[in-house]
Design an enzyme around this catalytic site. Sequence first.
Site, short mmCIF file in Angstrom:
data_model
loop_
_atom_site.label_atom_id
_atom_site.label_comp_id
_atom_site.label_asym_id
_atom_site.label_seq_id
_atom_site.Cartn_x
_atom_site.Cartn_y
_atom_site.Cartn_z
N CYS A 197 0.86 -1.19 0.00
CA CYS A 197 0.00 0.00 0.00
C CYS A 197 0.89 1.23 0.00
O CYS A 197 2.11 1.13 -0.16
CB CYS A 197 -0.97 0.00 1.18
SG CYS A 197 -0.20 0.14 2.80
N ASP A 208 -9.44 3.39 2.12
CA ASP A 208 -8.20 3.90 2.71
C ASP A 208 -8.50 4.63 4.01
O ASP A 208 -9.02 5.75 4.00
CB ASP A 208 -7.52 4.84 1.72
CG ASP A 208 -6.14 5.26 2.21
OD1 ASP A 208 -5.83 5.03 3.40
OD2 ASP A 208 -5.38 5.81 1.39
N ARG A 224 -3.15 -0.35 5.64
CA ARG A 224 -3.82 -1.41 4.90
C ARG A 224 -2.96 -2.64 4.65
O ARG A 224 -3.40 -3.78 4.91
CB ARG A 224 -4.34 -0.87 3.55
CG ARG A 224 -5.44 0.16 3.72
CD ARG A 224 -5.65 0.94 2.45
NE ARG A 224 -4.45 1.72 2.11
CZ ARG A 224 -4.28 2.38 0.99
NH1 ARG A 224 -5.22 2.33 0.06
NH2 ARG A 224 -3.18 3.07 0.78
P1 4NP Z 1 -1.56 3.03 4.15
O1 4NP Z 1 -2.10 4.44 4.68
O2 4NP Z 1 -1.10 3.27 2.72
O3 4NP Z 1 -2.77 2.16 4.22
O4 4NP Z 1 -0.44 2.62 5.07
C1 4NP Z 1 -1.41 5.63 4.47
C2 4NP Z 1 -0.40 5.98 5.34
C3 4NP Z 1 0.29 7.18 5.15
C4 4NP Z 1 -0.06 8.00 4.09
C5 4NP Z 1 -1.08 7.65 3.21
C6 4NP Z 1 -1.77 6.44 3.41
N1 4NP Z 1 0.63 9.24 3.91
O5 4NP Z 1 0.30 9.95 2.94
O6 4NP Z 1 1.53 9.53 4.70
#
Ligand code: 4NP
Length: 158
Positions: free
Chosen positions: A8, A127, A14
């Site tokens: 992800c 998300d 996720r």
């Molecule tokens: P993940 O969630 O991709 O599900 O781990 C996110 C964590 C951090 C960020 C975006 C999505 N970010 O932009 O920092």
Amino acid sequence: MIKILFVCHGNICRSPMAEFVFKDMVKKRGLEREFHIESRATHTDEIWNGQGSPVYPPARAKLNEVGISCAGKHAQLLAKSDYKDYDYIIGMDGENARWMPRILGGDRDNKICLLLDYTDHPRDVADPWYTGNFEITYTDIVEGCEAFLDYLKDEGVL
Ligand code: 4NP
């Protein structure tokens, strides 16, 4: 040994949820020796001077609530060399699907896919970084992991 990599954006919500839900699922079915399962990030947002953040507290709390530990997991960046090391490289959303082949140097062996493509309703995993709703994300991930396991059985991989 079937090698699975969940991917992800940040590797703190996720894809670690998918990693530990899938590990739990295969363990409960007595299949843990058949698999090597990890997760990675397409972006460095949660990696500071080479040190990855731990799983985001609300994601960790949701896993703990259902009896799953993700202790010791820290965000790690997806690397080109991961392509040869894994059999299934499974993203969570369309943004991941665009980045994965760029980082991995293409997808010559058709290893890249999205988790919910294995379900009857292909879509992005919600998300929680933007929705704040870790419950829906967890439900999506369980649905995807069950469908993926069924797919492996139907294909005769398991
Ligand atoms: P993940 O969630 O991709 O599900 O781990 C996110 C964590 C951090 C960020 C975006 C999505 N970010 O932009 O920092």
